[in-house]
Write a protein that holds these residues in place. Structure first.
Motif, PDB file in Angstrom:
ATOM      1  N   MET A   1       1.611  -1.999  -6.869  1.00 29.16           N
ATOM      2  CA  MET A   1       0.319  -2.361  -6.265  1.00 29.16           C
ATOM      3  C   MET A   1      -0.493  -3.242  -7.203  1.00 29.16           C
ATOM      4  SD  MET A   1      -1.000   0.943  -4.108  1.00 29.16           S
ATOM      5  CE  MET A   1      -0.317   2.294  -5.065  1.00 29.16           C
TER       6      MET A   1
ATOM      7  N   MET B   1       0.819  -1.217   0.000  1.00 30.69           N
ATOM      8  CA  MET B   1       0.000   0.000   0.000  1.00 30.69           C
ATOM      9  C   MET B   1       0.853   1.266   0.000  1.00 30.69           C
ATOM     10  SD  MET B   1      -3.041   1.019   2.732  1.00 30.69           S
ATOM     11  CE  MET B   1      -1.900   1.625   3.963  1.00 30.69           C
TER      12      MET B   1
ATOM     13  N   TYR C   1      -4.557   2.195  -4.872  1.00 32.05           N
ATOM     14  CA  TYR C   1      -4.767   1.118  -3.887  1.00 32.05           C
ATOM     15  C   TYR C   1      -6.253   0.728  -3.858  1.00 32.05           C
ATOM     16  CZ  TYR C   1      -4.763  -1.421   0.564  1.00 32.05           C
ATOM     17  OH  TYR C   1      -4.924  -2.385   1.540  1.00 32.05           O
TER      18      TYR C   1
END
Ligand code: NDP
Length: 243
Positions: free
Chosen positions: A107, A91, A152
């Protein structure tokens, strides 16, 4: 088969935080564990601590071959796989305008492609056995979008979509479970390169976050149900968390 005892469970991201807590929780109930992550020292000491029914295979979930090898290691060691927990995640939050495209790639590679590689590594095996469970660790970030967490959040929305699609395509054979935690006090976010965002996230995790053990309890609950009962999503926040 119901319960946890003797189930063979593969856990990615088992070297810290939620993955480690799930391994400890399931071990107490007699599961057989294959632990995957990159940090071998952490995996080894966890497997040593948990004893003979826990083994590990060093795995980078962004490498398809590694994830296939993780599943194979579980089958070689324990004979089959009952549950895959796609828990590995990163993250590194930032604003889109910061242009940290390498972090976006990371990510996407870990949080989305890693989950898909996991599904691919066990799907034929579970379909042949007409039995199995895939638990994907998403997030409350998969239910909403926040500034500085756009990529994210995008990855965690994708995890929920993949889990729901898996459920539909394998109905009657495979149980698909999404666990969506709110803030949990772990190492997640240690790699945030924007200092202000990092301070905010780490303070929230420390002051009001759940413990990794709280999420492990949700995993144990979903696994322990009878085969005919599929817990499809658990959304679990600190009581004080609003969003
Ligand atoms: P941690 O940082 O403590 O754990 C993340 C785990 O992922 C580590 O074991 C790490 O192991 C592993 N990992 C990272 N990259 C890779 C990779 N390329 N290949 C294999 N493993 C990898 O954080 P959490 O325990 O909090 O995170 C677990 C999951 O929970 C993540 O999916 C996260 O998004 C989700 N989540 C966490 C929340 C929180 O507030 N903590 C809230 C909502 C969801 P290693 O570095 O050894 O490879």
């Amino acid at each position: 088969m119901s319960g946890i005892k003797d189930k063979v469970v593969v856990i990615t991201g088992a070297s810290s935080g939620i993955g480690e807590a799930i391994a400890e929780r399931l071990s107490k109930d007699g599961a057989k564990l294959m632990l995957g992550a990159r940090r071998e020292d952490r995996l080894k000491s966890l497997a040593d601590k948990l004893g003979g029914d826990a083994a590990y295979h060093v795995t980078d979930v962004t490498r398809r071959d590694d994830v296939q090898a993780l599943a194979k290691a579980a089958i070689d060691r324990f004979g089959h796989i009952d549950v895959l927990i796609n828990n590995a995640g990163v993250m590194p939050l930032s604003f889109l305008s910061e242009g940290k495209v390498d972090e976006w790639d990371k990510m996407i590679d870990v949080n989305i492609k890693g989950v898909l590689y996991g599904v691919d590594a066990v799907l034929d095996h579970m379909l042949e056995r007409e039995s199995g469970q895939v638990i994907n660790i998403a997030s409350t970030a998969g239910h909403r979008v926040v500034k500085s967490g756009v990529v994210y959040c995008g990855t965690k929305h994708a995890v929920r979509a993949i889990s729901e699609g898996l459920r539909m395509e394998t109905a009657g054979k495979i149980r698909s479970t999404i666990i969506s935690p709110g803030a949990v006090e772990t190492e997640l976010g240690n790699d945030i390169s924007n200092d202000q965002i990092k301070d905010r996230v780490k303070t929230m995790q420390k002051d009001t976050g759940l413990k990794p053990e709280d999420i492990a309890e949700a995993a144990a609950y979903s696994i322990s149900q009878p085969d005919s009962v599929s817990v499809n999503e658990v959304l679990i926040r600190p009581t004080v968390q609003e969003g």
